[in-house]
Design an enzyme around this catalytic site. Structure first.
Site, PDB file in Angstrom:
ATOM      1  N   THR A  16     -23.801 -32.958  48.719  1.00 28.63           N
ATOM      2  CA  THR A  16     -23.694 -33.140  50.165  1.00 28.63           C
ATOM      3  C   THR A  16     -22.687 -32.199  50.814  1.00 28.63           C
ATOM      4  OG1 THR A  16     -24.146 -35.465  49.786  1.00 28.63           O
ATOM      5  CG2 THR A  16     -23.247 -34.908  51.923  1.00 28.63           C
ATOM      6  N   ASP A  60     -28.829 -31.413  43.729  1.00 28.97           N
ATOM      7  CA  ASP A  60     -28.283 -32.752  43.901  1.00 28.97           C
ATOM      8  C   ASP A  60     -27.741 -33.126  42.519  1.00 28.97           C
ATOM      9  OD1 ASP A  60     -28.947 -35.455  45.835  1.00 28.97           O
ATOM     10  OD2 ASP A  60     -28.404 -35.801  43.742  1.00 28.97           O
ATOM     11  N   SER A  61     -26.578 -33.745  42.475  1.00 32.37           N
ATOM     12  CA  SER A  61     -25.959 -33.949  41.160  1.00 32.37           C
ATOM     13  C   SER A  61     -26.712 -34.963  40.307  1.00 32.37           C
ATOM     14  CB  SER A  61     -24.489 -34.323  41.301  1.00 32.37           C
ATOM     15  OG  SER A  61     -24.346 -35.673  41.659  1.00 32.37           O
ATOM     16  N   SER A  62     -27.706 -35.641  40.872  1.00 31.96           N
ATOM     17  CA  SER A  62     -28.550 -36.514  40.043  1.00 31.96           C
ATOM     18  C   SER A  62     -29.371 -35.686  39.066  1.00 31.96           C
ATOM     19  CB  SER A  62     -29.497 -37.331  40.917  1.00 31.96           C
ATOM     20  OG  SER A  62     -28.773 -37.916  41.951  1.00 31.96           O
ATOM     21  N   ASP A  93     -22.309 -38.036  43.028  1.00 34.50           N
ATOM     22  CA  ASP A  93     -22.975 -39.039  42.185  1.00 34.50           C
ATOM     23  C   ASP A  93     -22.645 -38.901  40.701  1.00 34.50           C
ATOM     24  OD1 ASP A  93     -24.062 -40.124  44.429  1.00 34.50           O
ATOM     25  OD2 ASP A  93     -26.073 -39.292  44.151  1.00 34.50           O
ATOM     26  N   THR A 168     -14.318 -42.632  37.897  1.00 35.10           N
ATOM     27  CA  THR A 168     -15.636 -43.240  38.026  1.00 35.10           C
ATOM     28  C   THR A 168     -15.949 -43.373  39.518  1.00 35.10           C
ATOM     29  OG1 THR A 168     -16.969 -45.072  37.222  1.00 35.10           O
ATOM     30  CG2 THR A 168     -14.783 -45.665  37.946  1.00 35.10           C
ATOM     31  N   THR A 278     -15.674 -51.169  27.496  1.00 36.31           N
ATOM     32  CA  THR A 278     -15.809 -52.398  28.279  1.00 36.31           C
ATOM     33  C   THR A 278     -16.584 -52.137  29.565  1.00 36.31           C
ATOM     34  OG1 THR A 278     -14.672 -54.164  29.472  1.00 36.31           O
ATOM     35  CG2 THR A 278     -13.512 -52.058  29.324  1.00 36.31           C
ATOM     36  N   CYS A 280     -16.005 -53.880  32.104  1.00 41.79           N
ATOM     37  CA  CYS A 280     -15.055 -54.196  33.186  1.00 41.79           C
ATOM     38  C   CYS A 280     -14.625 -52.892  33.846  1.00 41.79           C
ATOM     39  CB  CYS A 280     -13.803 -54.861  32.633  1.00 41.79           C
ATOM     40  SG  CYS A 280     -14.063 -56.519  32.042  1.00 41.79           S
TER      41      CYS A 280
HETATM   42  N1  ASP Z   1     -26.639 -37.262  46.033  1.00 41.99           N
HETATM   43  C1  ASP Z   1     -25.511 -36.400  46.280  1.00 41.99           C
HETATM   44  C2  ASP Z   1     -25.153 -35.734  44.978  1.00 41.99           C
HETATM   45  O1  ASP Z   1     -24.561 -36.330  44.130  1.00 41.99           O
HETATM   46  C3  ASP Z   1     -24.387 -37.181  46.835  1.00 41.99           C
HETATM   47  C4  ASP Z   1     -23.144 -36.351  47.089  1.00 41.99           C
HETATM   48  O2  ASP Z   1     -23.173 -35.154  47.158  1.00 41.99           O
HETATM   49  O3  ASP Z   1     -22.092 -36.937  47.221  1.00 41.99           O
HETATM   50  O4  ASP Z   1     -25.487 -34.586  44.792  1.00 41.99           O
END
Ligand code: ASP
Length: 344
Positions: A16, A60-62, A93, A168, A278, A280
């Site tokens: 983003t 996109d980092s996904s 992400d 995280t 964990t 948690c």
């Molecule tokens: N979906 C985006 C990504 O991880 C969200 C971001 O950039 O914060 O690439």
């Protein structure tokens, strides 16, 4: 004689932070990084020289994966002699996974590598991108006695600098999107930029080297009440599987039934490394504290101590991908901190 300005390499991988809104369609699109200084003229006021470089296809980092981690690490390694610090712009992400992966790949790091990103695009009126970017560059430029102050892979977001492999992502909504549940911030930005020096990794005498290689034959298994033998058996017997990160309850507890221990024991005997972390959001695994974790310890489950799942899975993939890490050393190497990712 004036000291030369620190040279900072800014690498855009996607996410983003590097996007602007197309006012006709409303859709977000990647903006031309060459025009960064035009869009954020404040960058000119920083006391450093900035060069920018971008992935040919920002993502996109996904979509990030070990190939992308290696690409980032190679760019840092190739430019290592010519720059004093590195800032990596990355989608939030999976930023914690990438920061963890790079911490394991960049041995003997003596310069800062700061990951940052933003929740709103750089072109948005209310964006958090400017502060994140400007302060990340300032941190990467920090020097004392002609040497960098920070010498590790870290993550800067919303006024806090964290050790990257301790982070995280906790919020898809708030600007305060990250936390470091088991390790204090390395620096905090307020009226002053305060570095918590005693938390930084100590200076290393090792020379810098890049170690690539990840093995993707791994899985994360999260415990939930009611998990069945069928599910656990199906995962642990995946052909070629080399490692499992087991997200257990509390301080490392899991069902104590014979079926559960039996399936895990079989997997371990067949050569699968099982690491206990964990689920948690803070605290640590302490196998043996409760009866429900004593058996895990006895069958050879590896303790993840206070490591995050993100650091555990990337460390596992990294160690499994190293030709000089034989199976019999995996447990010992995993349980020892490499770059501050866990406290023994
Ligand atoms: N979906 C985006 C990504 O991880 C969200 C971001 O950039 O914060 O690439």
């Amino acid at each position: 004689m004036t000291t030369p300005k620190p040279r900072i390499l800014l690498l855009y991988t996607g996410g983003t932070i590097g996007m602007v809104k197309n006012f006709d369609t409303g859709a977000l699109k990647v903006f031309n990084f060459k025009k960064l200084l035009q869009r954020i003229p404040e960058l000119r006021q920083l006391d450093c020289d900035i060069e920018t470089i971008s992935f040919a296809h920002p993502m996109d980092s996904s979509d990030m994966n070990p190939t992308g981690w290696e690409k980032m690490a190679r760019i840092v390694a190739e430019h290592y002699p010519d720059f004093d610090g590195f800032v990596i712009l990355h989608g939030s992400d999976t930023m914690s996974y990438s920061a963890s992966a790079l911490s394991f790949m960049l041995h003997g790091l003596q310069k800062p590598v700061v990951f940052t990103g933003s929740q709103l695009p750089i072109g948005d009126l209310r964006t958090d991108a400017k502060e994140n970017l400007i302060t990340a560059i300032q941190i990467a430029s920090l020097r004392e006695d002609n040497a960098p102050v920070v010498r590790e892979v870290c993550l800067y977001f919303e006024y806090k600098l964290y050790r990257g492999n301790r982070t995280t992502k906790i919020s898809a909504e708030h600007f305060n999107a990250f936390t470091s549940p088991n390790y204090p911030p390395l620096a905090e930005s307020g009226v002053h930029l305060r570095v918590n020096r005693e938390q930084l990794l100590p200076r290393t005498t090792d020379s810098f080297s890049l170690h690539t290689g990840f093995n993707g034959d791994v899985a994360i298994v999260k415990m939930f009440p009611g998990i069945t033998a069928q599910v656990l058996r199906a995962i642990t017997t995946i052909p070629g599987l080399k490692g499992i990160v087991l997200e257990t309850y509390g301080s490392g507890n899991a069902p104590s039934g014979d079926w559960f221990i039996g399936i895990l024991q079989k997997a371990i005997e067949s050569g699968v490394h099982v690491v206990n972390v964990t689920q948690c959001s803070g605290g640590r695994v302490n196998m043996g504290q409760y009866e429900t974790s004593t058996l895990l310890k006895e069958i050879g489950v590896i303790s993840g101590a206070d490591i995050t799942t993100e650091a555990a899975i990337t460390k596992m993939m990294y160690l499994l991908g190293q030709p000089d890490v034989p199976a019999h050393r995996f447990k010992q190497l995993f349980e020892a901190p490499m770059y501050g990712e866990l406290t023994q």
